[in-house]
Design a protein around this motif. Structure first.
Motif, PDB file in Angstrom:
ATOM      1  N   GLY A 129       0.805  -1.246  -0.140  1.00 17.18           N
ATOM      2  CA  GLY A 129       0.069   0.254  -0.070  1.00 17.18           C
ATOM      3  C   GLY A 129       0.978   1.242  -0.127  1.00 17.18           C
ATOM      4  O   GLY A 129       0.392   2.388  -0.491  1.00 17.18           O
ATOM      5  N   ALA A 130       1.981   1.096   0.571  1.00 15.48           N
ATOM      6  CA  ALA A 130       2.722   2.184   0.678  1.00 15.48           C
ATOM      7  C   ALA A 130       3.459   3.085  -0.616  1.00 15.48           C
ATOM      8  O   ALA A 130       3.633   3.922  -0.620  1.00 15.48           O
ATOM      9  N   ARG A 131       3.625   1.809  -1.254  1.00 11.29           N
ATOM     10  CA  ARG A 131       4.282   2.291  -2.607  1.00 11.29           C
ATOM     11  C   ARG A 131       3.269   2.165  -3.773  1.00 11.29           C
ATOM     12  O   ARG A 131       3.777   2.234  -4.787  1.00 11.29           O
ATOM     13  N   LEU A 132       2.279   2.304  -3.456  1.00 10.18           N
ATOM     14  CA  LEU A 132       1.291   2.055  -4.718  1.00 10.18           C
ATOM     15  C   LEU A 132       1.482   3.207  -5.530  1.00 10.18           C
ATOM     16  O   LEU A 132       1.328   3.072  -6.694  1.00 10.18           O
ATOM     17  N   ASP A 133       1.542   4.555  -5.258  1.00 13.04           N
ATOM     18  CA  ASP A 133       1.415   5.663  -6.112  1.00 13.04           C
ATOM     19  C   ASP A 133       2.564   5.869  -6.628  1.00 13.04           C
ATOM     20  O   ASP A 133       2.721   6.289  -7.649  1.00 13.04           O
ATOM     21  N   ALA A 134       3.705   4.894  -6.380  1.00 16.23           N
ATOM     22  CA  ALA A 134       4.889   4.828  -7.129  1.00 16.23           C
ATOM     23  C   ALA A 134       4.791   3.756  -8.311  1.00 16.23           C
ATOM     24  O   ALA A 134       5.892   3.678  -9.076  1.00 16.23           O
ATOM     25  N   SER A 136       4.288   1.315 -11.208  1.00 15.86           N
ATOM     26  CA  SER A 136       4.183   1.523 -12.753  1.00 15.86           C
ATOM     27  C   SER A 136       2.791   1.019 -13.117  1.00 15.86           C
ATOM     28  O   SER A 136       1.986   0.151 -12.278  1.00 15.86           O
ATOM     29  N   PRO A 137       2.344   1.162 -14.459  1.00 16.19           N
ATOM     30  CA  PRO A 137       1.021   0.691 -14.636  1.00 16.19           C
ATOM     31  C   PRO A 137       0.821  -0.736 -14.678  1.00 16.19           C
ATOM     32  O   PRO A 137      -0.412  -1.267 -14.572  1.00 16.19           O
ATOM     33  N   LEU A 138       1.867  -1.441 -15.181  1.00 17.11           N
ATOM     34  CA  LEU A 138       2.009  -2.800 -15.001  1.00 17.11           C
ATOM     35  C   LEU A 138       1.486  -3.296 -13.648  1.00 17.11           C
ATOM     36  O   LEU A 138       0.931  -4.346 -13.500  1.00 17.11           O
ATOM     37  N   GLU A 139       2.462  -2.677 -12.561  1.00 14.19           N
ATOM     38  CA  GLU A 139       2.140  -3.228 -11.278  1.00 14.19           C
ATOM     39  C   GLU A 139       0.781  -3.182 -10.768  1.00 14.19           C
ATOM     40  O   GLU A 139       0.240  -3.881  -9.982  1.00 14.19           O
ATOM     41  N   ARG A 140       0.294  -1.786 -11.204  1.00  9.88           N
ATOM     42  CA  ARG A 140      -0.976  -1.448 -10.781  1.00  9.88           C
ATOM     43  C   ARG A 140      -2.101  -2.373 -11.268  1.00  9.88           C
ATOM     44  O   ARG A 140      -3.080  -2.778 -10.720  1.00  9.88           O
ATOM     45  N   ASP A 141      -1.754  -3.070 -12.682  1.00  7.00           N
ATOM     46  CA  ASP A 141      -2.829  -3.895 -13.163  1.00  7.00           C
ATOM     47  C   ASP A 141      -2.586  -5.361 -12.364  1.00  7.00           C
ATOM     48  O   ASP A 141      -3.679  -6.199 -12.021  1.00  7.00           O
ATOM     49  N   VAL A 142      -1.267  -5.796 -11.961  1.00  8.10           N
ATOM     50  CA  VAL A 142      -1.227  -6.999 -11.134  1.00  8.10           C
ATOM     51  C   VAL A 142      -2.013  -6.790  -9.648  1.00  8.10           C
ATOM     52  O   VAL A 142      -2.715  -7.776  -9.245  1.00  8.10           O
ATOM     53  N   LEU A 143      -1.847  -5.542  -9.106  1.00  2.87           N
ATOM     54  CA  LEU A 143      -2.575  -5.499  -7.854  1.00  2.87           C
ATOM     55  C   LEU A 143      -4.010  -5.602  -7.844  1.00  2.87           C
ATOM     56  O   LEU A 143      -4.719  -6.051  -7.238  1.00  2.87           O
ATOM     57  N   LEU A 144      -4.582  -5.147  -9.176  1.00  6.17           N
ATOM     58  CA  LEU A 144      -6.130  -5.128  -9.316  1.00  6.17           C
ATOM     59  C   LEU A 144      -6.586  -6.413  -9.389  1.00  6.17           C
ATOM     60  O   LEU A 144      -7.418  -6.892  -8.845  1.00  6.17           O
ATOM     61  N   VAL A 145      -5.649  -7.275 -10.267  1.00  3.28           N
ATOM     62  CA  VAL A 145      -6.099  -8.768 -10.002  1.00  3.28           C
ATOM     63  C   VAL A 145      -5.909  -9.415  -8.685  1.00  3.28           C
ATOM     64  O   VAL A 145      -6.821 -10.289  -8.105  1.00  3.28           O
ATOM     65  N   ARG A 146      -5.061  -9.125  -8.095  1.00  4.58           N
ATOM     66  CA  ARG A 146      -4.789  -9.519  -6.504  1.00  4.58           C
ATOM     67  C   ARG A 146      -6.132  -9.234  -5.814  1.00  4.58           C
ATOM     68  O   ARG A 146      -6.475  -9.913  -5.006  1.00  4.58           O
ATOM     69  N   GLU A 184      -9.727   2.190  -3.964  1.00  5.84           N
ATOM     70  CA  GLU A 184      -9.935   3.596  -3.914  1.00  5.84           C
ATOM     71  C   GLU A 184      -8.745   4.257  -4.781  1.00  5.84           C
ATOM     72  O   GLU A 184      -8.848   5.019  -5.788  1.00  5.84           O
ATOM     73  N   ARG A 185      -7.813   3.988  -4.208  1.00  6.77           N
ATOM     74  CA  ARG A 185      -6.394   4.686  -4.951  1.00  6.77           C
ATOM     75  C   ARG A 185      -5.967   4.049  -6.310  1.00  6.77           C
ATOM     76  O   ARG A 185      -5.266   5.016  -7.036  1.00  6.77           O
ATOM     77  N   LEU A 186      -6.446   3.041  -6.738  1.00  5.19           N
ATOM     78  CA  LEU A 186      -6.444   2.632  -7.993  1.00  5.19           C
ATOM     79  C   LEU A 186      -7.515   3.166  -8.867  1.00  5.19           C
ATOM     80  O   LEU A 186      -7.349   3.010 -10.226  1.00  5.19           O
TER      81      LEU A 186
END
Length: 244
Positions: A129-134, A136-146, A184-186
């Motif tokens: 959660g702490a590094r979410l804003d930093a 990459s788009p690909l990492e955010r996609d993976v987190l969305l799947v999680r 929310e942050r995504l």
């Protein structure tokens, strides 16, 4: 709550209703065939067929209108952690990755590998959660799947049917609240709302002890015809064990 899919046919119907082109539906169908080969006789600790969980995770992503590579990633997210590649071993390997690339392509395989490498436990969730804003788009996609996986795991009160239901409920209450903020942050408030409502339902729900299974994690049940193959796998495992 939306009527999420639990079978391949329901998923195909959902994709069509949501306006995904037929080529995307066919891509998902091919991935489902891969899932059938990777998860024979495999169940969640609750007794739910593992493939139903995978279809459900993909269904959450369709509900969110995710692009089809993410839908397929949801459908095969557990390939390396729970999939059976014929040798009884879990985890990623070059051979497994080559197999998945051949079946579904490099982009989706890379997403599945990244999902596998995203360590998700009490000690790591705050850092994610702490590094979410930093990210990459690909990492955010993976987190969305999680996060889609977490919603699917809890939607039908599934965690309450495990032997370790109290631990799972405590983990949900103490640690998974962070998933709401992550959603929310995504920029996916509907997912945050669904997580909040689902966690609240589990918090107040009670399940008869008679309905709980003795399993804490996923498990496999093979028919008698598979037992000779299992004995071969076991013999290989024992042969490689570092006896002391």
């Amino acid at each position: 709550m939306f009527p999420y899919a639990q079978t391949n046919l329901q998923l195909y119907r959902q994709l069509a209703v949501e306006g995904y082109p037929s080529a995307d539906v066919e891509t998902v169908a091919r991935a489902h065939e891969v899932a059938l080969t990777l998860f024979p006789g495999t169940y969640r600790g609750s007794g739910k067929p593992f493939v139903s969980h995978l279809v459900g995770t993909a269904s959450v992503l369709v509900w969110l209108r995710a692009r089809v590579p993410l839908v397929v990633t949801g459908l095969l997210h557990a390939a390396y952690t729970h999939g059976e590649f014929g040798n009884g071993w879990r985890g990623m390997s070059d051979v497994k990755r080559t197999t998945i690339r051949r079946e579904i392509g490099e982009e989706i395989e890379d997403l599945i590998a990244r999902y596998t490498q995203l360590t998700w436990r009490r000690s790591t969730i705050p850092a994610i959660g702490a590094r979410l804003d930093a990210m990459s788009p690909l990492e955010r996609d993976v987190l969305l799947v999680r996060l889609a996986n977490e919603l699917e795991d809890h939607l039908d009160l599934g965690i309450l049917y495990h032997a370790d239901h109290e631990r799972r409920r405590a983990f949900m209450e103490a640690d998974l609240a962070a998933t709401v903020e992550m959603a929310e942050r995504l920029g996916v408030p509907v997912l945050a709302k669904a997580l909040t409502e689902t966690f609240a339902e589990i918090g107040s729900a009670r399940v008869s002890a008679a309905l709980r299974r003795p399993h804490e994690e996923s498990f496999q049940i093979f028919p008698a015809s598979h037992r000779p193959r299992l004995r071969v796998v076991l013999s290989h495992l024992l042969a490689r064990r570092p006896w002391r």
